[in-house]
Design an enzyme around this catalytic site. Structure first.
Site, short mmCIF file in Angstrom:
data_model
loop_
_atom_site.label_atom_id
_atom_site.label_comp_id
_atom_site.label_asym_id
_atom_site.label_seq_id
_atom_site.Cartn_x
_atom_site.Cartn_y
_atom_site.Cartn_z
N CYS A 83 0.85 -1.19 0.00
CA CYS A 83 0.00 0.00 0.00
C CYS A 83 0.89 1.24 0.00
O CYS A 83 1.79 1.36 0.83
CB CYS A 83 -0.91 -0.01 1.23
N VAL A 84 0.60 2.14 -0.93
CA VAL A 84 1.30 3.42 -1.01
C VAL A 84 0.24 4.51 -0.87
O VAL A 84 -0.70 4.58 -1.66
CB VAL A 84 2.05 3.57 -2.35
N THR A 89 5.21 14.76 -0.59
CA THR A 89 6.29 14.90 -1.56
C THR A 89 6.00 14.05 -2.81
O THR A 89 5.05 13.28 -2.85
CB THR A 89 7.63 14.44 -0.96
N HIS A 91 7.65 11.57 -3.69
CA HIS A 91 8.08 10.19 -3.46
C HIS A 91 6.95 9.21 -3.80
O HIS A 91 7.20 8.12 -4.33
CB HIS A 91 8.52 10.02 -2.00
#
Length: 185
Positions: A83-84, A89, A91
C-alpha cells in the site's frame, strides 16, 4: 456516477496440476496489508493453489523479489501486495510508477503476476480496497495471477515454426555439399 458502474469479474480458473503462488508483501501499513493477504490467500486456496509468503521492506523492493523468485525458485505465479498512500512529496509518484513499471516488465518477460499494490490518497481509501469482504483487491491480485497461469499453461504446448519452415517440417539449412555433410554437391 461510480455507483452506476457495473464490474465484471472473470470466474477463477480450475487447474488439473498443482499451482504454487508466491505472495510478496511490503508490510509498511500492517493492518491494510493483513487484509490484502487474507483476501489473496482465500482466493488462491479456493482455486487449490499452495501459497508461500515473503515480506520485503517496501513497494519498490517487490519487483526485485519477484524477479529473483522467477530466476531462482519454482513458482507458477506471483502476487504483489502493498500500500502506497500519497504524502506531501513526489516520493509517492516514484514509488507508484516504478513498482508498477517493474512488475509490468517482469510480466512481459513471462512471469505471471497479479499486482495488488494499492495506490491511494488516504487510509480510508486503502481500507475499503483491502477489505476481503469489500473490494478485496488482494483477492483480485491473486485471481489475476491465477488467470495468467491458466493462459500460460494453455499456450505452453503450442509450438510455432522457426524460420521459413512450415508446421511439421524441420528447417534445413544447406551451406555447401550434400545433407550428409560430405561437402559434395
Amino acid at each position: 456516477m461510480a455507483a452506476l458502474t457495473e464490474h465484471y469479474t472473470l470466474p477463477v480458473p480450475g487447474f488439473d496440476a498443482p499451482v504454487r503462488l508466491l505472495i510478496v508483501v511490503a508490510p509498511y501499513y500492517r493492518a491494510i496489508v493483513d487484509d490484502l493477504i487474507a483476501g489473496a490467500k482465500t482466493m488462491a486456496e479456493g482455486a487449490g493453489a499452495a501459497v508461500d509468503l515473503v515480506e520485503v521492506p517496501g513497494a519498490l523492493e517487490i519487483p526485485t523479489a519477484i524477479g529473483m523468485a522467477g530466476r531462482l525458485a519454482q513458482y507458477d505465479g506471483h502476487v504483489a501486495l502493498g500500500c502506497v498512500i500519497r504524502g506531501e512529496t513526489t516520493h509517492y509518484d516514484t514509488v507508484c510508477n516504478d513498482s508498477s513499471r517493474g512488475l509490468t516488465l517482469l510480466g512481459l518477460q513471462g512471469l505471471c503476476i497479479g499486482n495488488g499494490i494499492l495506490t491511494v490518497e488516504n487510509m480510508e481509501q486503502a481500507a475499503v480496497r483491502a477489505d476481503p469482504s469489500g473490494q478485496n483487491k488482494g483477492g483480485g491480485a491473486a485471481a489475476a495471477a491465477l488467470h495468467l497461469i491458466a493462459l500460460q499453461r494453455r499456450w505452453a504446448g503450442a509450438k510455432r515454426p522457426m524460420g521459413f519452415g512450415r508446421e511439421g517440417e524441420r528447417d534445413v539449412i544447406r551451406l555447401a555439399g550434400e545433407l550428409d555433410g560430405s561437402g559434395q554437391g
